[in-house]
Scaffold this motif. Structure first.
Motif, PDB file in Angstrom:
ATOM      1  N   GLN A 270       0.825  -1.219   0.013  1.00  0.00           N
ATOM      2  CA  GLN A 270       0.022   0.042   0.047  1.00  0.00           C
ATOM      3  C   GLN A 270       0.742   1.395  -0.052  1.00  0.00           C
ATOM      4  O   GLN A 270       0.572   2.269  -0.717  1.00  0.00           O
ATOM      5  N   LYS A 340      -5.653   5.335  -7.007  1.00  0.00           N
ATOM      6  CA  LYS A 340      -5.695   6.632  -6.024  1.00  0.00           C
ATOM      7  C   LYS A 340      -6.717   6.478  -4.685  1.00  0.00           C
ATOM      8  O   LYS A 340      -7.704   5.637  -5.200  1.00  0.00           O
ATOM      9  N   SER A 342      -9.568   6.532  -2.433  1.00  0.00           N
ATOM     10  CA  SER A 342     -10.947   6.792  -2.673  1.00  0.00           C
ATOM     11  C   SER A 342     -11.848   6.689  -1.524  1.00  0.00           C
ATOM     12  O   SER A 342     -11.437   5.760  -0.537  1.00  0.00           O
ATOM     13  N   ARG A 344     -13.979   5.976   1.358  1.00  0.00           N
ATOM     14  CA  ARG A 344     -15.240   5.192   1.353  1.00  0.00           C
ATOM     15  C   ARG A 344     -16.096   5.419   2.783  1.00  0.00           C
ATOM     16  O   ARG A 344     -15.382   5.514   3.818  1.00  0.00           O
TER      17      ARG A 344
HETATM   18  N1  5AD Z   1      -9.122   3.639  -2.180  1.00  0.00           N
HETATM   19  C1  5AD Z   1      -8.338   3.054  -3.051  1.00  0.00           C
HETATM   20  N2  5AD Z   1      -7.748   2.023  -2.907  1.00  0.00           N
HETATM   21  C2  5AD Z   1      -8.292   0.858  -1.941  1.00  0.00           C
HETATM   22  N3  5AD Z   1      -8.198  -0.373  -2.007  1.00  0.00           N
HETATM   23  C3  5AD Z   1      -8.898  -0.657  -1.091  1.00  0.00           C
HETATM   24  N4  5AD Z   1      -9.721   0.182  -0.624  1.00  0.00           N
HETATM   25  C4  5AD Z   1      -9.336   1.451  -1.263  1.00  0.00           C
HETATM   26  C5  5AD Z   1      -9.534   2.765  -1.297  1.00  0.00           C
HETATM   27  N5  5AD Z   1     -10.488   3.019  -0.493  1.00  0.00           N
HETATM   28  C6  5AD Z   1      -6.942  -0.967  -2.847  1.00  0.00           C
HETATM   29  C7  5AD Z   1      -6.079  -1.738  -1.967  1.00  0.00           C
HETATM   30  C8  5AD Z   1      -6.465  -2.910  -1.713  1.00  0.00           C
HETATM   31  C9  5AD Z   1      -6.887  -3.284  -3.325  1.00  0.00           C
HETATM   32  C10 5AD Z   1      -7.638  -4.431  -3.350  1.00  0.00           C
HETATM   33  O1  5AD Z   1      -7.651  -2.152  -3.469  1.00  0.00           O
HETATM   34  O2  5AD Z   1      -4.775  -1.360  -2.595  1.00  0.00           O
HETATM   35  O3  5AD Z   1      -5.251  -3.929  -1.575  1.00  0.00           O
END
Ligand code: 5AD
Ligand code: SF4
Length: 449
Positions: A270, A340, A342, A344
């Protein structure tokens, strides 16, 4: 009694777990007379198996629902179901916002689809089920039968207890649950019996696997992989997706001495910044990731790595991003996914201060992608001239061509007879591009001949 023939179209978004779940939904619906169809307009039931991981994924679902609404208006008795993680996260919202939807079913409840459909036929109105009875689900499902082909998926674990601050998975998929090893081994034996040669073990946090073993003890993923590798016909094993903190000694050892375990590992990091990793609640720093990679490479020197990266997490400074770039250069990845950040809804990250502006996220993503692409091309190019075993699983794009996968998961193309599909063959790599390898057949491996 003649069975009614109905048609179902399942559209899958998102991860491989959803691909597997879609197959299992098809398995559940088969006894009701539903045959899969690629054309939604001919169908009595359309299921959208959705993904909530990033904004765009959910938006795509709502626009697809808009299209389906028109289809439904012209076709009597057509039902629309929303399944998967958007269903879980936004169940009530979907019911409110999309009156064309008849069924909303979360990932832990799809074994109840037949009941829900029956209720609607009985005139009980729209159905919503987003409970979390993970323990029931696998017991209630019929044996899988939908998947075909040489390379298949097998869910061994679901849910996640890690609560990374950017991620919806712990909320949409619930707590960690591992299937008992005996059920997994039985499923793998059936798969091998019907032609599967490569099995990818799936789990939201697959290496947290801790299931009941046939010997009554808890088995970890390393132990499970050893048992799977003994099954006749299972030539290749992979697993995805993993968390660095759950790489234990038994798993590292399996990479060293189970030849069927392929030398390719998707291990998301990450970020390379310790400050951001802490804010993400990843529970390890960047050096811990480096040490895990060192241990894995010591056990299996040709191990190729893949990862996930998020740029623009709240508070990410230029220095934090530079630390990610430094980690990428140091570790070197055969392939990777980058996103990028995002926001949630409902996750801690969404409420954090110092959200990063889109243009800066775009710039960082472009810089990261350029480096990752350079590494991917370099990795593929490093294989030119080598002879690798490829598992052929499909016809190629042109007549006389067959296609398969290298141990490192790249697509491999070669001239060869269709009778080689389902077999392992050595291929001398002649050309490499960003996404695939092509070469000449050297010989067909003894075990497959
Ligand atoms: N924003 C961006 N990328 C995300 N991932 C998971 N949640 C988010 C988010 N909110 C990505 C992570 C994870 C992959 C499956 O999706 O890198 O390992
Ligand atoms: Fe999401 Fe993976 Fe973190 Fe679990 S370990 S919360 S699935 S990113």
């Amino acid at each position: 009694m003649r069975r009614v023939t109905r048609k179902v179209h399942i559209k899958t978004y998102g991860c491989q777990m959803n691909v597997y779940d879609s197959q299992r939904m098809a398995d559940v619906l088969k006894p009701l007379g539903y045959a899969p169809s690629a054309a939604p307009e001919d169908c009595d039931l359309v299921i959208l198996n959705t993904c909530h991981i990033r904004e765009k994924a959910a938006e795509k679902v709502y626009s697809e629902l808009g299209r389906l609404k028109k289809l439904k208006a012209g076709k009597d008795g057509m039902m629309i179901a929303v399944a998967g993680c958007v269903a879980q996260a936004e169940g009530e919202e979907i019911v409110r916002r999309a009156p064309e939807v008849d069924i909303v079913v979360g990932p832990q409840a799809y074994h109840r689809l037949p009941q829900m459909i029956a209720e609607i036929h009985r005139g009980a109105g729209r159905a919503l089920d987003t409970d979390f009875p993970a323990l029931d689900k696998f017991d209630a499902l019929p044996d899988e039968s939908g998947q075909q082909g040489v390379a298949r998926f097998l869910t061994v674990q679901e849910g996640c207890d890690k609560f990374c601050t950017f991620c919806v998975v712990p909320y949409t998929r619930g707590a960690e649950y591992s299937r008992p090893a005996a059920a997994i081994l039985a499923e793998a034996r059936r798969m091998a019996g019907s032609g599967a040669r490569e099995i990818t073990l799936l789990g939201q946090n697959v290496n947290a696997y801790r299931g009941e073993g046939p010997d009554g003890r808890d088995w970890g993923l390393g132990r499970l992989i050893r048992a799977l590798a003994e099954i006749d016909g299972v030539w290749r094993i992979r697993y995805t997706t993993s968390h660095p903190n759950d790489v234990d000694d038994a798993l590292v050892a399996a990479h060293g001495d189970v030849p069927a375990l392929m030398p390719f590992l998707h291990l998301p990091v990450q970020s390379g910044s310790d400050r951001i990793l802490a804010a993400m609640n990843r529970k390890h720093d960047s050096d811990a990731y480096r040490r895990i990679v060192d241990r894995l490479r010591a056990a299996r020197p040709d191990l190729a790595l893949s990862s996930d990266f998020i740029v623009g997490f709240p508070g990410e400074s230029d220095a934090d991003f530079a630390a990610t770039m430094a980690l990428v250069r140091e570790v070197s990845f055969a392939q990777a996914f980058s996103f990028k950040y995002s926001r949630r809804p409902g996750t801690p990250g969404a409420a954090m201060p110092k959200q990063i502006a889109e243009p800066l996220k775009d710039a960082r993503l472009a810089e990261l992608n350029a480096e990752l692409m350079r590494q991917q091309i370099a990795f593929n190019a490093s294989l030119v001239g080598r002879t690798l075993p490829a598992l052929f699983d499909r016809p190629g794009r042109h007549p006389g061509q067959i296609a398969g996968r290298s141990p490192f998961l790249q697509a491999v193309h070669a001239e060869g007879a269709a009778s080689l599909i389902g077999r392992l063959a050595e291929v001398t790599i002649l050309r490499a591009s960003q996404n695939s390898l092509s070469g000449r057949l050297a010989r067909i491996a003894a075990e497959a001949a």
